[in-house]
Design a protein around this motif. Structure first.
Motif, PDB file in Angstrom:
ATOM      1  N   CYS A  80       4.499  10.276  -1.292  1.00 28.24           N
ATOM      2  CA  CYS A  80       4.301   8.934  -1.846  1.00 28.24           C
ATOM      3  C   CYS A  80       4.238   7.889  -0.728  1.00 28.24           C
ATOM      4  O   CYS A  80       3.433   6.963  -0.783  1.00 28.24           O
ATOM      5  CB  CYS A  80       5.424   8.617  -2.821  1.00 28.24           C
ATOM      6  SG  CYS A  80       5.278   7.007  -3.604  1.00 28.24           S
ATOM      7  N   ILE A  81       5.060   8.052   0.307  1.00 30.18           N
ATOM      8  CA  ILE A  81       5.069   7.085   1.407  1.00 30.18           C
ATOM      9  C   ILE A  81       3.730   7.066   2.132  1.00 30.18           C
ATOM     10  O   ILE A  81       3.316   6.042   2.660  1.00 30.18           O
ATOM     11  CB  ILE A  81       6.251   7.349   2.387  1.00 30.18           C
ATOM     12  CG1 ILE A  81       6.439   6.185   3.356  1.00 30.18           C
ATOM     13  CG2 ILE A  81       6.065   8.651   3.144  1.00 30.18           C
ATOM     14  CD1 ILE A  81       6.876   4.904   2.731  1.00 30.18           C
TER      15      ILE A  81
ATOM     16  N   ARG B 260       0.770   7.442   0.677  1.00 29.35           N
ATOM     17  CA  ARG B 260      -0.108   6.608  -0.159  1.00 29.35           C
ATOM     18  C   ARG B 260       0.253   5.135  -0.002  1.00 29.35           C
ATOM     19  O   ARG B 260      -0.627   4.276   0.041  1.00 29.35           O
ATOM     20  CB  ARG B 260      -0.033   7.061  -1.605  1.00 29.35           C
ATOM     21  CG  ARG B 260      -0.649   8.450  -1.825  1.00 29.35           C
ATOM     22  CD  ARG B 260      -0.766   8.817  -3.291  1.00 29.35           C
ATOM     23  NE  ARG B 260       0.518   8.905  -3.977  1.00 29.35           N
ATOM     24  CZ  ARG B 260       1.285   9.995  -4.012  1.00 29.35           C
ATOM     25  NH1 ARG B 260       0.905  11.087  -3.385  1.00 29.35           N
ATOM     26  NH2 ARG B 260       2.416   9.995  -4.671  1.00 29.35           N
ATOM     27  N   THR B 261       1.544   4.851   0.102  1.00 31.38           N
ATOM     28  CA  THR B 261       1.990   3.466   0.301  1.00 31.38           C
ATOM     29  C   THR B 261       1.497   2.937   1.642  1.00 31.38           C
ATOM     30  O   THR B 261       0.995   1.811   1.725  1.00 31.38           O
ATOM     31  CB  THR B 261       3.525   3.381   0.214  1.00 31.38           C
ATOM     32  OG1 THR B 261       3.935   3.838  -1.083  1.00 31.38           O
ATOM     33  CG2 THR B 261       4.013   1.967   0.447  1.00 31.38           C
ATOM     34  N   LEU B 262       1.625   3.730   2.694  1.00 29.53           N
ATOM     35  CA  LEU B 262       1.142   3.308   4.008  1.00 29.53           C
ATOM     36  C   LEU B 262      -0.359   3.040   3.963  1.00 29.53           C
ATOM     37  O   LEU B 262      -0.824   2.030   4.495  1.00 29.53           O
ATOM     38  CB  LEU B 262       1.451   4.370   5.071  1.00 29.53           C
ATOM     39  CG  LEU B 262       0.881   4.095   6.461  1.00 29.53           C
ATOM     40  CD1 LEU B 262       1.446   2.803   7.046  1.00 29.53           C
ATOM     41  CD2 LEU B 262       1.141   5.272   7.389  1.00 29.53           C
TER      42      LEU B 262
ATOM     43  N   ARG C  45      -2.187   2.118   1.477  1.00 32.63           N
ATOM     44  CA  ARG C  45      -2.432   0.861   0.751  1.00 32.63           C
ATOM     45  C   ARG C  45      -2.119  -0.338   1.638  1.00 32.63           C
ATOM     46  O   ARG C  45      -2.895  -1.294   1.705  1.00 32.63           O
ATOM     47  CB  ARG C  45      -1.591   0.807  -0.527  1.00 32.63           C
ATOM     48  CG  ARG C  45      -1.777  -0.468  -1.337  1.00 32.63           C
ATOM     49  CD  ARG C  45      -0.921  -0.497  -2.594  1.00 32.63           C
ATOM     50  NE  ARG C  45       0.481  -0.204  -2.359  1.00 32.63           N
ATOM     51  CZ  ARG C  45       1.370  -1.080  -1.877  1.00 32.63           C
ATOM     52  NH1 ARG C  45       0.990  -2.298  -1.558  1.00 32.63           N
ATOM     53  NH2 ARG C  45       2.635  -0.739  -1.717  1.00 32.63           N
ATOM     54  N   LEU C  46      -1.007  -0.290   2.348  1.00 32.39           N
ATOM     55  CA  LEU C  46      -0.626  -1.398   3.233  1.00 32.39           C
ATOM     56  C   LEU C  46      -1.624  -1.567   4.371  1.00 32.39           C
ATOM     57  O   LEU C  46      -1.956  -2.695   4.754  1.00 32.39           O
ATOM     58  CB  LEU C  46       0.780  -1.171   3.790  1.00 32.39           C
ATOM     59  CG  LEU C  46       1.910  -1.257   2.768  1.00 32.39           C
ATOM     60  CD1 LEU C  46       3.226  -0.802   3.392  1.00 32.39           C
ATOM     61  CD2 LEU C  46       2.029  -2.663   2.204  1.00 32.39           C
TER      62      LEU C  46
ATOM     63  N   GLU D 166      -4.687  -3.273   2.924  1.00 28.39           N
ATOM     64  CA  GLU D 166      -4.407  -4.692   2.693  1.00 28.39           C
ATOM     65  C   GLU D 166      -4.400  -5.481   4.006  1.00 28.39           C
ATOM     66  O   GLU D 166      -4.805  -6.639   4.031  1.00 28.39           O
ATOM     67  CB  GLU D 166      -3.066  -4.858   1.968  1.00 28.39           C
ATOM     68  CG  GLU D 166      -3.097  -4.392   0.520  1.00 28.39           C
ATOM     69  CD  GLU D 166      -1.725  -4.393  -0.133  1.00 28.39           C
ATOM     70  OE1 GLU D 166      -0.724  -4.812   0.513  1.00 28.39           O
ATOM     71  OE2 GLU D 166      -1.648  -3.960  -1.297  1.00 28.39           O
TER      72      GLU D 166
END
Length: 131
Positions: free
Chosen positions: A23-24, A26-28, A30-31, A34
């Motif tokens: 999950c981390i 996918r979060t990275l 996305r960040l 952005e």
């Protein structure tokens, strides 16, 4: 080699880690999207078998990837992945690794907690990051 480390080693050498990104990761991604960090140089300190780089390469074709890990078994597995053959994987110490050119993005997941004092590691990560 202790049992605890051998068990961790076997976990990291599981091929399924490429198929099921954390999950981390996918979060990275996305960040990074952005922030517009979709090109340049990316360093993963403590890259293990390269599963983060494997995941990010599919999304960010404009990044040049480098992975650093101390364990040769992990790096052998990373280098054996067809999608990672052109990635630079370096055997090295998280506290001492330096590249001639700084990186635009530096990641370090699951490594900081290994060190009793995190400041030297953080200083080295920042020294490898473009200002």
């Amino acid at each position: 080699m202790s049992f605890e480390f051998r068990q961790r080693l076997e976990t990291y050498l599981d091929d399924d880690r490429y198929a099921k990104p954390k999950c981390i990761f996918r979060t990275l991604a996305r960040l990074m999207e952005e922030a517009g960090a979709t090109s340049g140089r990316f360093l993963d300190v403590g890259c293990a078998t390269g599963e983060l780089i494997y995941f990010l390469r599919q999304r960010f074709t404009g990044l040049e990837f480098t992975g650093v890990d101390k364990q040769p078994e992990f790096l052998e597995r990373a280098r054996s992945q067809p999608r990672l053959r052109d990635v630079s994987f370096v055997q090295g110490d998280a506290l001492a690794f330096r590249d001639a050119e700084p990186f635009d993005v530096v990641s370090c997941f699951g490594v900081i907690s290994i060190f009793e004092a995190f400041e030297p590691l953080l200083a080295n990560l920042l020294a490898n990051t473009r200002k």
